[in-house]
Design a protein around this motif. Structure first.
Motif, PDB file in Angstrom:
ATOM      1  N   VAL A  66      50.716 -40.497 -20.235  1.00 48.64           N
ATOM      2  CA  VAL A  66      50.218 -41.828 -19.898  1.00 48.64           C
ATOM      3  C   VAL A  66      51.193 -42.503 -18.942  1.00 48.64           C
ATOM      4  CG1 VAL A  66      49.599 -44.102 -20.780  1.00 48.64           C
ATOM      5  CG2 VAL A  66      48.993 -42.057 -22.077  1.00 48.64           C
ATOM      6  N   VAL A  67      50.656 -43.058 -17.864  1.00 44.47           N
ATOM      7  CA  VAL A  67      51.438 -43.833 -16.899  1.00 44.47           C
ATOM      8  C   VAL A  67      51.013 -45.289 -17.028  1.00 44.47           C
ATOM      9  CG1 VAL A  67      52.015 -44.174 -14.470  1.00 44.47           C
ATOM     10  CG2 VAL A  67      51.619 -41.859 -15.345  1.00 44.47           C
ATOM     11  N   ILE A  68      51.982 -46.157 -17.345  1.00 46.66           N
ATOM     12  CA  ILE A  68      51.696 -47.570 -17.611  1.00 46.66           C
ATOM     13  C   ILE A  68      52.500 -48.438 -16.647  1.00 46.66           C
ATOM     14  CG2 ILE A  68      51.733 -49.400 -19.353  1.00 46.66           C
ATOM     15  CD1 ILE A  68      51.823 -47.158 -21.477  1.00 46.66           C
ATOM     16  N   ASP A  69      51.846 -49.445 -16.074  1.00 51.09           N
ATOM     17  CA  ASP A  69      52.564 -50.431 -15.272  1.00 51.09           C
ATOM     18  C   ASP A  69      51.937 -51.798 -15.509  1.00 51.09           C
ATOM     19  OD1 ASP A  69      50.677 -51.271 -12.969  1.00 51.09           O
ATOM     20  OD2 ASP A  69      50.553 -49.083 -12.897  1.00 51.09           O
ATOM     21  N   ASP A  70      52.634 -52.836 -15.088  1.00 50.01           N
ATOM     22  CA  ASP A  70      52.148 -54.200 -15.327  1.00 50.01           C
ATOM     23  C   ASP A  70      51.665 -54.857 -14.041  1.00 50.01           C
ATOM     24  OD1 ASP A  70      54.569 -54.379 -14.111  1.00 50.01           O
ATOM     25  OD2 ASP A  70      55.497 -55.710 -15.585  1.00 50.01           O
ATOM     26  N   GLY A  71      51.137 -54.026 -13.142  1.00 51.75           N
ATOM     27  CA  GLY A  71      50.616 -54.546 -11.889  1.00 51.75           C
ATOM     28  C   GLY A  71      49.175 -54.999 -12.009  1.00 51.75           C
ATOM     29  N   PRO A  72      48.570 -55.410 -10.885  1.00 49.23           N
ATOM     30  CA  PRO A  72      47.199 -55.942 -10.901  1.00 49.23           C
ATOM     31  C   PRO A  72      46.121 -54.881 -11.060  1.00 49.23           C
ATOM     32  CG  PRO A  72      48.032 -55.875  -8.663  1.00 49.23           C
ATOM     33  CD  PRO A  72      49.181 -55.494  -9.549  1.00 49.23           C
ATOM     34  N   GLY A  73      46.497 -53.611 -11.015  1.00 45.84           N
ATOM     35  CA  GLY A  73      45.496 -52.558 -11.144  1.00 45.84           C
ATOM     36  C   GLY A  73      44.893 -52.181  -9.809  1.00 45.84           C
ATOM     37  N   ILE A  74      43.936 -51.269  -9.856  1.00 45.60           N
ATOM     38  CA  ILE A  74      43.282 -50.797  -8.643  1.00 45.60           C
ATOM     39  C   ILE A  74      42.412 -51.912  -8.076  1.00 45.60           C
ATOM     40  CG2 ILE A  74      41.657 -49.100  -7.714  1.00 45.60           C
ATOM     41  CD1 ILE A  74      42.507 -47.214  -9.887  1.00 45.60           C
ATOM     42  N   PRO A  75      42.417 -52.112  -6.758  1.00 49.52           N
ATOM     43  CA  PRO A  75      41.527 -53.121  -6.170  1.00 49.52           C
ATOM     44  C   PRO A  75      40.087 -52.893  -6.586  1.00 49.52           C
ATOM     45  CG  PRO A  75      43.086 -52.328  -4.539  1.00 49.52           C
ATOM     46  CD  PRO A  75      43.277 -51.475  -5.753  1.00 49.52           C
ATOM     47  N   SER A  76      39.332 -53.979  -6.708  1.00 47.77           N
ATOM     48  CA  SER A  76      37.975 -53.906  -7.249  1.00 47.77           C
ATOM     49  C   SER A  76      36.944 -53.384  -6.261  1.00 47.77           C
ATOM     50  CB  SER A  76      37.538 -55.294  -7.727  1.00 47.77           C
ATOM     51  OG  SER A  76      37.598 -56.229  -6.656  1.00 47.77           O
ATOM     52  N   THR A  77      37.347 -53.058  -5.039  1.00 50.40           N
ATOM     53  CA  THR A  77      36.404 -52.519  -4.061  1.00 50.40           C
ATOM     54  C   THR A  77      35.776 -51.249  -4.609  1.00 50.40           C
ATOM     55  OG1 THR A  77      37.859 -53.343  -2.332  1.00 50.40           O
ATOM     56  CG2 THR A  77      36.122 -51.800  -1.666  1.00 50.40           C
ATOM     57  N   PRO A  78      34.445 -51.127  -4.592  1.00 48.76           N
ATOM     58  CA  PRO A  78      33.800 -49.946  -5.182  1.00 48.76           C
ATOM     59  C   PRO A  78      34.061 -48.696  -4.356  1.00 48.76           C
ATOM     60  CG  PRO A  78      32.188 -51.294  -4.032  1.00 48.76           C
ATOM     61  CD  PRO A  78      33.474 -52.081  -4.046  1.00 48.76           C
ATOM     62  N   PRO A  79      33.923 -47.512  -4.983  1.00 46.09           N
ATOM     63  CA  PRO A  79      34.086 -46.259  -4.249  1.00 46.09           C
ATOM     64  C   PRO A  79      33.033 -46.114  -3.157  1.00 46.09           C
ATOM     65  CG  PRO A  79      34.096 -45.908  -6.629  1.00 46.09           C
ATOM     66  CD  PRO A  79      33.646 -47.309  -6.394  1.00 46.09           C
ATOM     67  N   GLU A  80      33.345 -45.269  -2.174  1.00 45.22           N
ATOM     68  CA  GLU A  80      32.379 -44.975  -1.124  1.00 45.22           C
ATOM     69  C   GLU A  80      31.168 -44.283  -1.739  1.00 45.22           C
ATOM     70  OE1 GLU A  80      32.583 -45.921   1.879  1.00 45.22           O
ATOM     71  OE2 GLU A  80      34.636 -46.680   1.891  1.00 45.22           O
ATOM     72  N   VAL A 133      43.928 -53.795 -18.888  1.00 44.62           N
ATOM     73  CA  VAL A 133      43.677 -54.778 -19.940  1.00 44.62           C
ATOM     74  C   VAL A 133      44.892 -55.694 -20.070  1.00 44.62           C
ATOM     75  CG1 VAL A 133      43.141 -55.131 -22.371  1.00 44.62           C
ATOM     76  CG2 VAL A 133      42.209 -53.142 -21.174  1.00 44.62           C
ATOM     77  N   ASP A 134      44.637 -57.002 -20.053  1.00 45.24           N
ATOM     78  CA  ASP A 134      45.695 -58.002 -20.279  1.00 45.24           C
ATOM     79  C   ASP A 134      46.906 -57.778 -19.377  1.00 45.24           C
ATOM     80  OD1 ASP A 134      44.116 -59.148 -22.254  1.00 45.24           O
ATOM     81  OD2 ASP A 134      44.997 -57.915 -23.842  1.00 45.24           O
ATOM     82  N   GLY A 135      46.646 -57.512 -18.108  1.00 39.49           N
ATOM     83  CA  GLY A 135      47.735 -57.375 -17.148  1.00 39.49           C
ATOM     84  C   GLY A 135      48.455 -56.048 -17.179  1.00 39.49           C
ATOM     85  N   THR A 136      47.957 -55.091 -17.940  1.00 41.80           N
ATOM     86  CA  THR A 136      48.591 -53.774 -18.026  1.00 41.80           C
ATOM     87  C   THR A 136      47.624 -52.706 -17.528  1.00 41.80           C
ATOM     88  OG1 THR A 136      49.954 -54.413 -19.921  1.00 41.80           O
ATOM     89  CG2 THR A 136      49.622 -52.057 -19.555  1.00 41.80           C
ATOM     90  N   THR A 137      48.104 -51.882 -16.604  1.00 45.07           N
ATOM     91  CA  THR A 137      47.309 -50.781 -16.075  1.00 45.07           C
ATOM     92  C   THR A 137      47.754 -49.491 -16.747  1.00 45.07           C
ATOM     93  OG1 THR A 137      47.014 -51.870 -13.945  1.00 45.07           O
ATOM     94  CG2 THR A 137      46.682 -49.489 -14.010  1.00 45.07           C
ATOM     95  N   ARG A 138      46.790 -48.691 -17.158  1.00 43.75           N
ATOM     96  CA  ARG A 138      47.104 -47.489 -17.932  1.00 43.75           C
ATOM     97  C   ARG A 138      46.241 -46.322 -17.445  1.00 43.75           C
ATOM     98  NH1 ARG A 138      48.356 -46.350 -23.686  1.00 43.75           N
ATOM     99  NH2 ARG A 138      47.173 -44.508 -24.345  1.00 43.75           N
ATOM    100  N   PHE A 139      46.899 -45.267 -17.009  1.00 43.43           N
ATOM    101  CA  PHE A 139      46.232 -44.006 -16.691  1.00 43.43           C
ATOM    102  C   PHE A 139      46.630 -42.991 -17.751  1.00 43.43           C
ATOM    103  CE2 PHE A 139      45.884 -45.882 -12.491  1.00 43.43           C
ATOM    104  CZ  PHE A 139      44.646 -45.424 -12.068  1.00 43.43           C
ATOM    105  N   GLU A 140      45.635 -42.348 -18.359  1.00 47.28           N
ATOM    106  CA  GLU A 140      45.929 -41.348 -19.384  1.00 47.28           C
ATOM    107  C   GLU A 140      45.371 -39.991 -18.969  1.00 47.28           C
ATOM    108  OE1 GLU A 140      45.340 -40.343 -24.155  1.00 47.28           O
ATOM    109  OE2 GLU A 140      45.005 -42.384 -23.384  1.00 47.28           O
ATOM    110  N   LEU A 141      46.273 -39.035 -18.853  1.00 45.97           N
ATOM    111  CA  LEU A 141      45.913 -37.652 -18.564  1.00 45.97           C
ATOM    112  C   LEU A 141      45.917 -36.878 -19.873  1.00 45.97           C
ATOM    113  CD1 LEU A 141      45.462 -35.218 -16.618  1.00 45.97           C
ATOM    114  CD2 LEU A 141      47.966 -35.026 -16.497  1.00 45.97           C
TER     115      LEU A 141
END
Length: 349
Positions: A290-304, A335-343
């Motif tokens: 799991v990679v966790i950071d407290d950034g804004p997350g991925i921009p909300s622009t939808p995928p192509e 969620v709540d200002g925390t971005t989480r990627f889980e592999l």
């Protein structure tokens, strides 16, 4: 009240439908061991008039020899079980040409529930098969092209990486510090180009030619350390990694590619601190990174819409595809200002 259509009209409709679909019908009487064919059957199958027997033949010569056993087995299993079947097989015309048909059939039961007849239809799909073969050939050519391009691009980049690293190490004089910084930037940018090439080679493949996977037993957190070991101090110092060995069964090269994309994404869009956690769930037979950071997350622009790739880059789309190829998954949440990627990956083979 209108009268029902005459048999001649119904036959005309059936004849027109079969000709339009380039299809033929057949009806096997299992009791009398006879076969009734539609009028256009020999034309559809490319046979000479009178070539189709009205008595059922155990091994019809017009079915391709390599497909004959499988086709007849499917037919008789459907007859015995009172079920339907669909099978694609080859036929051999009177001129020796090999063509493809789809055979769809099913059993007709008598009053006692026993199979009495088997009826079906043959549809010529040769054009579709030829198109599919051509597409497979073009996809294979595309894969060879991508592999060649990847090799041709990597060769000069490898030289750039080597010489820029050597230049950086030799510039120890304080007066040459600005030049040393430039050499480090060249190294970093060349390394990113190599990473981008790796991602493009994966993104350029499709379901019919997936990226090859060679899984081994690996150590997750150790892989993260090796990936960021050569990164700039300001990036490497912002990543906190769990201690202790955590096993997983994955392709080492593809795992490093995923980890590089996840950490790079966290550095680009995350906060000042990035945490990497690894653990095993032996009962489920899974490993987690799991990679966790407290950034804004991925921009909300939808995928192509055409590619499914996010405008911020192809790295995450490629990472998800690689995780799935290795029997795992890659999930994202903010969620709540925390971005989480889980592999998630298999723990063992």
């Amino acid at each position: 009240m209108s009268s029902s259509p005459q048999p001649e009209a119904e036959l005309a409709k059936l004849r027109f439908t079969l000709e339009a679909a380039n299809a033929a019908m057949w009806d096997i009487d299992l009791v009398a061991n006879t076969v009734v064919w539609s009028e256009n059957a020999e034309q559809v199958l490319g046979l000479r008039p009178g070539a189709l027997s009205t008595t059922f033949v155990a091994e019809p010569e017009w079915i391709h020899p390599e497909d004959r056993a499988g086709t007849l087995t499917a037919l008789w299993e459907a007859a015995r079980g009172g079920e339907t079947y669909v099978i694609e097989h080859r036929i051999v015309t009177a001129d020796g040409e090999t063509r493809w048909v789809t055979a769809r059939g099913g059993a007709v039961l008598d009053d006692d529930g026993s199979p009495a007849r088997v009826v079906g239809v043959l549809v010529d799909i040769t054009d579709r098969q030829l198109l599919a073969e051509r597409l497979r050939g073009e996809l294979a050519a595309k894969d060879r092209f991508l592999t060649t391009i990847g090799h041709e691009l990597r060769t000069p980049l490898t030289a750039i990486l080597g010489f820029s690293a050597e230049l950086h190490d030799r510039l120890s004089d304080e007066e040459l510090a600005p030049v040393r910084d430039i050499a480090q930037i060249i190294t970093q940018q060349a390394d990113q180009m190599v990473a981008l090439i790796d991602d493009l080679l994966v993104a350029g493949r499709d379901a019919d030619s997936p990226v090859p996977i060679d899984p081994h037993q690996v150590e997750l957190c150790g892989t993260v350390r090796r990936v960021i070991d050569g990164w700039p101090d300001e990036h490497r110092g912002s990543v906190s990694i769990d201690e202790g060995p955590v096993r997983a069964f994955a392709d080492p090269i593809r795992l490093r590619q995923i980890v590089r994309n996840l950490i790079d994404n966290a550095i680009r869009y995350g906060g000042p601190t990035i945490t990497v956690r690894c653990w095993e769930t032996p009962i489920e037979g899974r490993s987690h990174l799991v990679v966790i950071d407290d950034g804004p997350g991925i921009p909300s622009t939808p995928p192509e819409p055409d590619t499914g790739v996010h405008p911020t880059g192809i790295g995450l789309a490629v990472s998800r595809r690689l995780a799935e190829r290795m029997g795992g998954s890659l999930s994202y949440e903010h969620v709540d200002g925390t971005t989480r990627f889980e592999l998630e990956l298999p723990l063992e083979a």
